[in-house]
Motif scaffolding. Structure first.
Motif, PDB file in Angstrom:
ATOM      1  N   GLY A  60     155.585 -36.877 -13.467  1.00 59.60           N
ATOM      2  CA  GLY A  60     154.732 -37.777 -12.929  1.00 59.60           C
ATOM      3  C   GLY A  60     155.566 -38.472 -11.723  1.00 59.60           C
ATOM      4  N   PHE A  61     156.740 -38.596 -11.711  1.00 60.28           N
ATOM      5  CA  PHE A  61     157.426 -39.148 -10.570  1.00 60.28           C
ATOM      6  C   PHE A  61     157.187 -38.010  -9.211  1.00 60.28           C
ATOM      7  N   GLY A  62     157.277 -36.631  -9.616  1.00 60.36           N
ATOM      8  CA  GLY A  62     157.064 -35.904  -8.435  1.00 60.36           C
ATOM      9  C   GLY A  62     155.494 -35.905  -7.963  1.00 60.36           C
ATOM     10  N   VAL A  63     154.593 -36.407  -8.904  1.00 60.49           N
ATOM     11  CA  VAL A  63     153.235 -36.677  -8.391  1.00 60.49           C
ATOM     12  C   VAL A  63     153.225 -37.770  -7.426  1.00 60.49           C
ATOM     13  N   LEU A  64     153.824 -38.911  -7.813  1.00 59.56           N
ATOM     14  CA  LEU A  64     153.932 -40.154  -7.106  1.00 59.56           C
ATOM     15  C   LEU A  64     154.514 -39.992  -5.733  1.00 59.56           C
ATOM     16  N   GLN A  65     155.468 -39.172  -5.717  1.00 57.32           N
ATOM     17  CA  GLN A  65     156.218 -38.778  -4.572  1.00 57.32           C
ATOM     18  C   GLN A  65     155.319 -37.889  -3.631  1.00 57.32           C
ATOM     19  N   GLN A  66     154.895 -37.090  -4.201  1.00 56.34           N
ATOM     20  CA  GLN A  66     154.049 -36.147  -3.284  1.00 56.34           C
ATOM     21  C   GLN A  66     152.534 -36.481  -3.008  1.00 56.34           C
ATOM     22  N   GLN A  67     151.994 -37.531  -3.826  1.00 52.32           N
ATOM     23  CA  GLN A  67     150.576 -37.919  -3.486  1.00 52.32           C
ATOM     24  C   GLN A  67     150.316 -38.520  -2.145  1.00 52.32           C
ATOM     25  N   GLY A  68     149.301 -38.499  -1.477  1.00 50.57           N
ATOM     26  CA  GLY A  68     149.240 -39.134  -0.132  1.00 50.57           C
ATOM     27  C   GLY A  68     148.410 -40.290  -0.152  1.00 50.57           C
ATOM     28  N   GLN A  69     148.555 -41.020  -1.274  1.00 49.92           N
ATOM     29  CA  GLN A  69     147.777 -42.324  -1.485  1.00 49.92           C
ATOM     30  C   GLN A  69     146.241 -42.055  -1.361  1.00 49.92           C
ATOM     31  N   GLN A  70     145.919 -41.083  -2.025  1.00 51.33           N
ATOM     32  CA  GLN A  70     144.495 -40.525  -2.291  1.00 51.33           C
ATOM     33  C   GLN A  70     143.842 -41.427  -3.301  1.00 51.33           C
ATOM     34  N   ALA A  71     144.704 -41.902  -4.113  1.00 48.84           N
ATOM     35  CA  ALA A  71     144.185 -42.468  -5.587  1.00 48.84           C
ATOM     36  C   ALA A  71     145.219 -43.900  -5.755  1.00 48.84           C
ATOM     37  N   LYS A  72     144.652 -44.568  -6.743  1.00 49.31           N
ATOM     38  CA  LYS A  72     145.323 -45.494  -7.251  1.00 49.31           C
ATOM     39  C   LYS A  72     146.336 -44.923  -8.527  1.00 49.31           C
ATOM     40  N   PHE A  73     147.353 -45.521  -8.943  1.00 50.01           N
ATOM     41  CA  PHE A  73     147.976 -44.657 -10.334  1.00 50.01           C
ATOM     42  C   PHE A  73     148.350 -45.785 -11.099  1.00 50.01           C
ATOM     43  N   ILE A  74     148.126 -45.409 -12.466  1.00 46.93           N
ATOM     44  CA  ILE A  74     148.530 -46.241 -13.743  1.00 46.93           C
ATOM     45  C   ILE A  74     149.361 -45.226 -14.510  1.00 46.93           C
ATOM     46  N   VAL A  75     151.032 -45.655 -14.643  1.00 44.08           N
ATOM     47  CA  VAL A  75     151.637 -44.697 -15.361  1.00 44.08           C
ATOM     48  C   VAL A  75     151.405 -44.936 -17.145  1.00 44.08           C
ATOM     49  N   ILE A  76     151.165 -43.917 -17.493  1.00 42.49           N
ATOM     50  CA  ILE A  76     151.250 -44.235 -19.156  1.00 42.49           C
ATOM     51  C   ILE A  76     152.093 -43.226 -19.786  1.00 42.49           C
ATOM     52  N   ILE A  91     157.315 -46.370  -6.165  1.00 40.35           N
ATOM     53  CA  ILE A  91     156.995 -45.148  -5.312  1.00 40.35           C
ATOM     54  C   ILE A  91     155.298 -45.012  -5.600  1.00 40.35           C
ATOM     55  N   GLY A  92     154.736 -46.234  -5.881  1.00 41.21           N
ATOM     56  CA  GLY A  92     153.405 -46.365  -6.028  1.00 41.21           C
ATOM     57  C   GLY A  92     152.506 -46.703  -6.966  1.00 41.21           C
ATOM     58  N   ALA A  93     153.011 -46.688  -8.380  1.00 36.88           N
ATOM     59  CA  ALA A  93     152.609 -47.165  -9.600  1.00 36.88           C
ATOM     60  C   ALA A  93     151.763 -48.467  -9.746  1.00 36.88           C
ATOM     61  N   LEU A  94     150.518 -48.696  -9.726  1.00 36.02           N
ATOM     62  CA  LEU A  94     150.294 -50.091  -9.865  1.00 36.02           C
ATOM     63  C   LEU A  94     150.621 -50.751 -11.267  1.00 36.02           C
ATOM     64  N   ASP A  95     150.821 -50.073 -12.269  1.00 40.75           N
ATOM     65  CA  ASP A  95     150.905 -50.560 -13.678  1.00 40.75           C
ATOM     66  C   ASP A  95     151.781 -49.452 -14.326  1.00 40.75           C
ATOM     67  N   TYR A  96     152.334 -49.922 -15.599  1.00 45.77           N
ATOM     68  CA  TYR A  96     153.212 -49.009 -16.174  1.00 45.77           C
ATOM     69  C   TYR A  96     153.010 -49.206 -17.897  1.00 45.77           C
ATOM     70  N   ILE A  97     152.051 -48.623 -18.627  1.00 47.63           N
ATOM     71  CA  ILE A  97     151.900 -48.675 -19.805  1.00 47.63           C
ATOM     72  C   ILE A  97     152.831 -47.863 -20.700  1.00 47.63           C
ATOM     73  N   THR A  98     153.576 -48.306 -21.823  1.00 47.33           N
ATOM     74  CA  THR A  98     154.170 -47.443 -22.612  1.00 47.33           C
ATOM     75  C   THR A  98     153.410 -47.187 -23.965  1.00 47.33           C
ATOM     76  N   LYS A  99     153.606 -45.827 -24.409  1.00 46.32           N
ATOM     77  CA  LYS A  99     152.971 -45.366 -25.500  1.00 46.32           C
ATOM     78  C   LYS A  99     154.037 -45.791 -26.640  1.00 46.32           C
ATOM     79  N   PRO A 100     153.212 -46.066 -27.916  1.00 45.80           N
ATOM     80  CA  PRO A 100     151.774 -46.235 -28.132  1.00 45.80           C
ATOM     81  C   PRO A 100     151.293 -47.507 -27.641  1.00 45.80           C
ATOM     82  N   PHE A 101     150.226 -47.368 -27.242  1.00 47.56           N
ATOM     83  CA  PHE A 101     149.458 -48.567 -26.548  1.00 47.56           C
ATOM     84  C   PHE A 101     148.080 -48.837 -27.412  1.00 47.56           C
TER      85      PHE A 101
END
Ligand SMILES: [Mg+2]
Length: 115
Positions: A60-76, A91-101
């Protein structure tokens, strides 16, 4: 109604999140690793990505680093260390949810990200 990309290497977890996303009236598409996420950002143009951190090929960190701000991201993620939460947000996650949720927490974060 928005298109939401569910990115998790666990098929079981994708199923849980798909039910939540579709139950909230959105369209769900899926990716099972970070490379697929980058491909589907282009081919599917999702409005929002629910992003797992620990995935094969590209995490997921690799995705956040390589994405070109084409979408919004919430980490789960099951990993909820404060350092990782702060790094993901930096690096761009709007929110961060921990499992279990709770489903309500996911829906609240989706609504906030899309407002
Ligand atoms: Mg995972």
């Amino acid at each position: 109604m928005s298109k939401i990309l569910i990115a998790d290497d666990s098929q079981f977890m994708r199923g849980i999140l798909k039910d939540i996303v579709e139950g909230a009236g959105h369209t769900a598409v899926e990716a099972e690793n970070g490379t697929q996420v980058l491909e589907k950002l282009v081919s599917e143009s999702p409005d929002l990505v629910l992003l797992d951190i620990i995935m094969p090929e590209l995490d997921g960190f690799g995705v956040l680093q390589q994405q070109g701000q084409q979408a919004k991201f919430i980490v789960i993620s099951a990993v909820g260390q404060e350092k990782m939460v702060q790094e993901a947000r930096a690096i761009g996650a709007l929110d961060y949810i921990t499992k279990p949720f709770e489903a309500s927490a996911v829906i609240a974060a989706i609504n906030k990200a899309l407002e």
